[in-house]
Scaffold this motif. Structure first.
Motif, PDB file in Angstrom:
ATOM      1  N   PHE A   1     -30.289 -50.459 -12.265  1.00  0.00           N
ATOM      2  CA  PHE A   1     -29.675 -49.436 -11.428  1.00  0.00           C
ATOM      3  C   PHE A   1     -28.582 -50.014 -10.534  1.00  0.00           C
ATOM      4  CE2 PHE A   1     -33.975 -47.542 -12.012  1.00  0.00           C
ATOM      5  CZ  PHE A   1     -33.608 -46.285 -12.464  1.00  0.00           C
ATOM      6  N   ILE A   2     -28.756 -51.263 -10.125  1.00  0.00           N
ATOM      7  CA  ILE A   2     -27.955 -51.831  -9.047  1.00  0.00           C
ATOM      8  C   ILE A   2     -26.899 -52.775  -9.604  1.00  0.00           C
ATOM      9  CG2 ILE A   2     -28.023 -53.213  -6.936  1.00  0.00           C
ATOM     10  CD1 ILE A   2     -30.893 -52.182  -6.532  1.00  0.00           C
ATOM     11  N   ASP A   3     -25.625 -52.459  -9.352  1.00  0.00           N
ATOM     12  CA  ASP A   3     -24.515 -53.287  -9.799  1.00  0.00           C
ATOM     13  C   ASP A   3     -24.399 -54.531  -8.933  1.00  0.00           C
ATOM     14  OD1 ASP A   3     -21.301 -53.805  -9.491  1.00  0.00           O
ATOM     15  OD2 ASP A   3     -21.854 -53.185 -11.519  1.00  0.00           O
ATOM     16  N   SER A   4     -23.815 -55.584  -9.498  1.00  0.00           N
ATOM     17  CA  SER A   4     -23.704 -56.857  -8.778  1.00  0.00           C
ATOM     18  C   SER A   4     -22.859 -56.745  -7.517  1.00  0.00           C
ATOM     19  CB  SER A   4     -23.120 -57.932  -9.698  1.00  0.00           C
ATOM     20  OG  SER A   4     -21.826 -57.556 -10.151  1.00  0.00           O
ATOM     21  N   THR A   5     -21.981 -55.741  -7.437  1.00  0.00           N
ATOM     22  CA  THR A   5     -21.129 -55.589  -6.252  1.00  0.00           C
ATOM     23  C   THR A   5     -21.816 -54.839  -5.120  1.00  0.00           C
ATOM     24  OG1 THR A   5     -20.169 -53.506  -7.063  1.00  0.00           O
ATOM     25  CG2 THR A   5     -19.066 -55.563  -7.701  1.00  0.00           C
ATOM     26  N   MET A   6     -23.017 -54.336  -5.357  1.00  0.00           N
ATOM     27  CA  MET A   6     -23.692 -53.485  -4.375  1.00  0.00           C
ATOM     28  C   MET A   6     -24.489 -54.334  -3.381  1.00  0.00           C
ATOM     29  SD  MET A   6     -24.718 -50.448  -7.040  1.00  0.00           S
ATOM     30  CE  MET A   6     -25.509 -49.366  -5.841  1.00  0.00           C
ATOM     31  N   ARG A   7     -23.767 -55.147  -2.615  1.00  0.00           N
ATOM     32  CA  ARG A   7     -24.347 -56.019  -1.586  1.00  0.00           C
ATOM     33  C   ARG A   7     -23.460 -55.961  -0.344  1.00  0.00           C
ATOM     34  NH1 ARG A   7     -28.051 -60.006  -3.253  1.00  0.00           N
ATOM     35  NH2 ARG A   7     -28.439 -60.034  -5.504  1.00  0.00           N
ATOM     36  N   ILE A   8     -24.085 -56.165   0.791  1.00  0.00           N
ATOM     37  CA  ILE A   8     -23.340 -56.184   2.046  1.00  0.00           C
ATOM     38  C   ILE A   8     -22.707 -57.556   2.232  1.00  0.00           C
ATOM     39  CG2 ILE A   8     -23.529 -56.035   4.559  1.00  0.00           C
ATOM     40  CD1 ILE A   8     -25.828 -54.067   4.183  1.00  0.00           C
ATOM     41  N   ASN A   9     -21.384 -57.589   2.281  1.00  0.00           N
ATOM     42  CA  ASN A   9     -20.659 -58.822   2.574  1.00  0.00           C
ATOM     43  C   ASN A   9     -19.288 -58.452   3.137  1.00  0.00           C
ATOM     44  OD1 ASN A   9     -18.868 -58.411   0.245  1.00  0.00           O
ATOM     45  ND2 ASN A   9     -20.622 -59.081  -1.000  1.00  0.00           N
ATOM     46  N   SER A  10     -18.543 -59.460   3.534  1.00  0.00           N
ATOM     47  CA  SER A  10     -17.271 -59.195   4.200  1.00  0.00           C
ATOM     48  C   SER A  10     -16.270 -58.499   3.290  1.00  0.00           C
ATOM     49  CB  SER A  10     -16.675 -60.503   4.729  1.00  0.00           C
ATOM     50  OG  SER A  10     -16.497 -61.431   3.662  1.00  0.00           O
TER      51      SER A  10
ATOM     52  N   LYS B   1     -27.525 -58.484   1.798  1.00  0.00           N
ATOM     53  CA  LYS B   1     -28.596 -57.535   1.521  1.00  0.00           C
ATOM     54  C   LYS B   1     -28.131 -56.560   0.438  1.00  0.00           C
ATOM     55  CE  LYS B   1     -31.514 -58.895   4.734  1.00  0.00           C
ATOM     56  NZ  LYS B   1     -32.793 -59.555   4.381  1.00  0.00           N
ATOM     57  N   VAL B   2     -29.044 -56.201  -0.453  1.00  0.00           N
ATOM     58  CA  VAL B   2     -28.746 -55.282  -1.551  1.00  0.00           C
ATOM     59  C   VAL B   2     -28.856 -53.840  -1.056  1.00  0.00           C
ATOM     60  CG1 VAL B   2     -29.494 -54.495  -3.834  1.00  0.00           C
ATOM     61  CG2 VAL B   2     -29.571 -56.931  -3.261  1.00  0.00           C
ATOM     62  N   TYR B   3     -27.885 -53.017  -1.451  1.00  0.00           N
ATOM     63  CA  TYR B   3     -27.958 -51.607  -1.081  1.00  0.00           C
ATOM     64  C   TYR B   3     -29.244 -50.995  -1.658  1.00  0.00           C
ATOM     65  CZ  TYR B   3     -22.788 -52.100  -0.771  1.00  0.00           C
ATOM     66  OH  TYR B   3     -21.506 -52.492  -0.507  1.00  0.00           O
ATOM     67  N   PRO B   4     -30.050 -50.329  -0.848  1.00  0.00           N
ATOM     68  CA  PRO B   4     -31.254 -49.693  -1.405  1.00  0.00           C
ATOM     69  C   PRO B   4     -30.919 -48.423  -2.180  1.00  0.00           C
ATOM     70  CG  PRO B   4     -31.110 -49.290   0.949  1.00  0.00           C
ATOM     71  CD  PRO B   4     -29.985 -50.222   0.617  1.00  0.00           C
ATOM     72  N   LEU B   5     -31.635 -48.218  -3.277  1.00  0.00           N
ATOM     73  CA  LEU B   5     -31.557 -46.974  -4.037  1.00  0.00           C
ATOM     74  C   LEU B   5     -32.773 -46.146  -3.617  1.00  0.00           C
ATOM     75  CD1 LEU B   5     -30.800 -46.571  -7.820  1.00  0.00           C
ATOM     76  CD2 LEU B   5     -32.582 -45.251  -6.704  1.00  0.00           C
ATOM     77  N   VAL B   6     -32.541 -44.980  -3.057  1.00  0.00           N
ATOM     78  CA  VAL B   6     -33.606 -44.174  -2.458  1.00  0.00           C
ATOM     79  C   VAL B   6     -33.815 -42.906  -3.277  1.00  0.00           C
ATOM     80  CG1 VAL B   6     -34.386 -42.977  -0.384  1.00  0.00           C
ATOM     81  CG2 VAL B   6     -32.990 -45.050  -0.181  1.00  0.00           C
ATOM     82  N   PHE B   7     -35.071 -42.627  -3.606  1.00  0.00           N
ATOM     83  CA  PHE B   7     -35.388 -41.384  -4.318  1.00  0.00           C
ATOM     84  C   PHE B   7     -36.510 -40.654  -3.586  1.00  0.00           C
ATOM     85  CE2 PHE B   7     -37.754 -44.869  -6.185  1.00  0.00           C
ATOM     86  CZ  PHE B   7     -39.043 -44.383  -6.296  1.00  0.00           C
ATOM     87  N   GLY B   8     -36.475 -39.318  -3.651  1.00  0.00           N
ATOM     88  CA  GLY B   8     -37.480 -38.520  -2.965  1.00  0.00           C
ATOM     89  C   GLY B   8     -37.280 -38.543  -1.466  1.00  0.00           C
ATOM     90  N   THR B   9     -38.377 -38.398  -0.735  1.00  0.00           N
ATOM     91  CA  THR B   9     -38.347 -38.363   0.731  1.00  0.00           C
ATOM     92  C   THR B   9     -39.298 -39.415   1.289  1.00  0.00           C
ATOM     93  OG1 THR B   9     -40.003 -36.586   0.698  1.00  0.00           O
ATOM     94  CG2 THR B   9     -37.688 -35.933   0.855  1.00  0.00           C
ATOM     95  N   PRO B  10     -39.019 -40.693   1.075  1.00  0.00           N
ATOM     96  CA  PRO B  10     -39.938 -41.739   1.522  1.00  0.00           C
ATOM     97  C   PRO B  10     -40.115 -41.743   3.039  1.00  0.00           C
ATOM     98  CG  PRO B  10     -37.842 -42.675   0.814  1.00  0.00           C
ATOM     99  CD  PRO B  10     -37.828 -41.249   0.423  1.00  0.00           C
ATOM    100  N   GLY B  11     -41.362 -41.950   3.457  1.00  0.00           N
ATOM    101  CA  GLY B  11     -41.700 -42.002   4.870  1.00  0.00           C
ATOM    102  C   GLY B  11     -42.334 -40.735   5.390  1.00  0.00           C
TER     103      GLY B  11
ATOM    104  N   GLU C   1     -22.867 -49.161  12.580  1.00  0.00           N
ATOM    105  CA  GLU C   1     -23.288 -48.308  11.458  1.00  0.00           C
ATOM    106  C   GLU C   1     -24.541 -48.920  10.833  1.00  0.00           C
ATOM    107  OE1 GLU C   1     -18.904 -49.013  11.698  1.00  0.00           O
ATOM    108  OE2 GLU C   1     -20.547 -50.241  10.907  1.00  0.00           O
ATOM    109  N   VAL C   2     -25.400 -48.062  10.314  1.00  0.00           N
ATOM    110  CA  VAL C   2     -26.592 -48.510   9.587  1.00  0.00           C
ATOM    111  C   VAL C   2     -26.512 -47.957   8.166  1.00  0.00           C
ATOM    112  CG1 VAL C   2     -29.102 -48.422   9.420  1.00  0.00           C
ATOM    113  CG2 VAL C   2     -28.014 -48.622  11.664  1.00  0.00           C
ATOM    114  N   LEU C   3     -26.413 -48.840   7.186  1.00  0.00           N
ATOM    115  CA  LEU C   3     -26.394 -48.416   5.775  1.00  0.00           C
ATOM    116  C   LEU C   3     -27.801 -48.019   5.349  1.00  0.00           C
ATOM    117  CD1 LEU C   3     -24.403 -49.798   2.875  1.00  0.00           C
ATOM    118  CD2 LEU C   3     -26.871 -49.694   2.586  1.00  0.00           C
ATOM    119  N   ILE C   4     -27.939 -46.840   4.750  1.00  0.00           N
ATOM    120  CA  ILE C   4     -29.274 -46.366   4.365  1.00  0.00           C
ATOM    121  C   ILE C   4     -29.450 -46.233   2.853  1.00  0.00           C
ATOM    122  CG2 ILE C   4     -29.554 -45.150   6.549  1.00  0.00           C
ATOM    123  CD1 ILE C   4     -29.083 -42.512   4.996  1.00  0.00           C
ATOM    124  N   ALA C   5     -28.361 -46.244   2.067  1.00  0.00           N
ATOM    125  CA  ALA C   5     -28.508 -46.101   0.613  1.00  0.00           C
ATOM    126  C   ALA C   5     -27.233 -46.551  -0.090  1.00  0.00           C
ATOM    127  CB  ALA C   5     -28.813 -44.649   0.224  1.00  0.00           C
TER     128      ALA C   5
END
Length: 549
Positions: A153-162, A182-192, A223-227
């Motif tokens: 699901f997760i591409d190699s570019t989907m990471r937090i960096n400069s 950190k790797v961008y999270p892939l979120v499904f449904g309504t976790p939590g 900013e807080v990245l959530i997905a």
């Protein structure tokens, strides 16, 4: 799913083989025939194919993707297989297809486009150049799964960096150091979001959030990245270490430097104690993560929609029509969670979800992976009625499928996990009831099995389940399918029963073994020159099935 073959009362079955060798198609069959095409041309099959010994089966109902393989023995007319190989053609790259047509009263019932596909794949482990056979003689297998499933699901570019966060950082607001790589999270449904033991809607830390940039001096998050994708949620609740959680924070769907879609929350207007936190956790309590491309609802948490969504991302062949056909049934099971491991393949994730649906088997077919459902709601009116007779007769005794050691009649499921400490916030138990424990209850199936075999318990952790009704549904299905010892029995059938597929429900009447409209599942079928052998799984349901009298 495999083609549902037609039901002919009196017919011959002819097997067809197509093999592409060096870019040239070769057509063989068990009998020399010609098939017309829709465009008016004709395909000539020159014989040379030995009737295959075809078989397929289910090993109870479990998530699997067994490689489809089919042994083949054939003679290619006018072709020297050894010479062909020496000319530099690699037989292992030859594409193959095995199919069927029917002949009734001397007339072929299908044209070329209407042939019934059984298996397609690549030539595997060919044996050729036999000293006592014709030059064109070869034995091999058709293998439908020659490659590992590696798509993620997760591409190699989907990471937090400069580089990826260039849009958000500046000299005064540099990249958040604790979030780097950190790797961008892939979120499904309504976790939590879950219901506690008092049926009160509660919030747990569901998915990780990562500060993108911080102020240069005070180190307050901006900013807080959530997905790592756009989300359906309008707002979210964020838990910040050392500060009170805040609900109703507005979500922005945007893009990173590489144009990867992301979702984030601007927290610059929040209290300094909140922004100073080094760790953030998200609760999706106002909408879902991944958007639902298959319905007007924005929530993708039903297993049917989740599987269809995953299939659109897959690197392997998928029978989308078969998944759509069971979508409503699977959507009764609700799942929520996240993926932030780039090594997790789409297939691994699908099987992780599937293992919590006891009535689902995922199999490979000629059109790709497809689902088989053992619908526990089946009854006589929804099953195919069959009465034992000359064209459907037993070839062996009834046998037990398993033993008492495999019985499960008490199931405990821990669910609604807090993402921060990986601790379940709720549980449910199906077995014997306890009035002082509201999470524990019984069903008729569990009590009948306990009375017969004693308590046979299993415990399950379900990190992708936050929905209590789903946890109960999973537990009930396990008890219903594994609380009794099923039986199997094999029947020899005529060509007419070619239409039966794996997983089909049959209402069987066989007076010799005292069965009347007994619900059975087709758990195996094989072909021989006399017709089909069908193996039936009989799961004795004490609620559904009447006792013999």
């Amino acid at each position: 799913m495999p083609t549902r073959l037609p039901a002919h009362r009196s017919a011959d079955l002819i097997w067809l083989l197509r093999v592409d060798l060096g870019g040239t198609p070769h057509y063989l069959s068990t009998e020399q025939i010609s098939l017309s095409r829709d465009d008016g041309t004709v395909i000539a099959y020159d014989g040379g194919l030995t009737e295959p010994q075809y078989s397929e089966s289910l090993s109870r109902f479990s998530y699997t993707r067994d490689a489809l393989t089919q042994p083949i023995e054939a003679v290619f007319s006018g072709l020297d297989m050894a010479e062909h190989r020496r000319r530099g053609f690699f037989l292992s790259t030859a594409q193959c297809e095995l199919s069927i047509v029917f002949r009734v009263n001397g007339v072929i019932q299908e044209n070329y486009e209407g042939r019934h596909l059984i298996i397609k794949g690549w030539m595997s482990e060919p044996l050729f150049g036999h000293p006592d056979r014709p030059p064109g003689y070869v034995v091999f297998s058709i293998n439908s799964n020659p490659h590992d499933l590696v798509g993620t699901f997760i591409d190699s570019t989907m990471r937090i960096n400069s580089q990826s966060m260039t849009n958000f950082i500046s000299a005064g607001n540099p990249l958040s150091s604790e979030s780097e790589d950190k790797v961008y999270p892939l979120v499904f449904g309504t976790p939590g979001v879950y219901s506690d033991e008092n049926q009160t809607l509660s919030n747990a830390r569901g998915t990780p959030g990562y500060a993108i940039s911080r102020t240069n001096v005070s180190q307050h998050a901006n900013e807080v990245l959530i997905a790592g994708h756009h989300v359906a949620a309008s707002t979210v609740r964020i838990h910040a270490t050392g500060a009170n959680p805040i609900s109703g924070l507005t979500v922005t769907n945007g893009f990173d430097y590489y144009r990867n879609p992301i979702a984030y929350v601007d927290v610059t207007s929040q209290p300094n104690a909140f922004r100073a936190a080094e760790e953030f956790w998200i609760t999706f309590n106002d909408g879902a993560g991944v958007r639902n491309p298959f319905a007007t609802s924005g929530v993708v948490n039903g297993a049917g929609d989740l599987m269809l969504w995953a299939c659109t991302e897959a690197d392997f062949e998928v029978d989308h029509g078969a998944w759509y056909a069971v979508r409503d049934y699977l959507n009764a099971f609700k799942f929520s969670g996240y993926i932030n491991d780039p090594a997790v393949t789409i297939w691994q994730w699908m099987t992780e979800i599937a293992k919590f649906i006891p009535t689902l088997t995922i199999r490979n077919g000629p059109h790709g992976i497809y689902p088989i459902i053992q619908d526990l709601r089946s009854n006589v009116s929804s099953a195919t009625a069959i009465t034992a007779g000359p064209d459907f007769y037993r070839t062996g005794p009834l046998s037990l499928e398993g033993d008492q050691g495999e019985i499960i009649n008490t199931v405990s499921i821990d669910f609604a996990f807090n993402g921060k400490n990986n601790v379940p916030q709720n549980y449910t138990v199906i077995g014997e009831p306890d009035p002082d424990e509201p999470q524990r209850f019984s069903t008729t199936h569990s009590m009948l099995s306990i009375n017969r075999y004693g308590i046979r318990e299993t415990a399950i952790e379900a990190p992708f389940i936050y929905d209590k009704s789903t946890a109960q549904l999973v537990a009930e299905a396990i008890v219903q399918t594994q609380g009794q010892i099923p039986e199997t029995v094999e029947y020899q059938t005529s060509i007419y029963y070619s239409f039966l597929n794996l997983g089909d429900q049959v209402a069987l009447t066989d007076e010799d073994i005292y069965l009347t409209d007994q619900i059975c599942t087709v758990a195996g079928r094989s072909w021989d020159s006399n017709g089909w052998k069908i193996r039936l799984l009989i799961e004795d349901d004490p609620i559904r099935d009447p006792r013999y009298s």
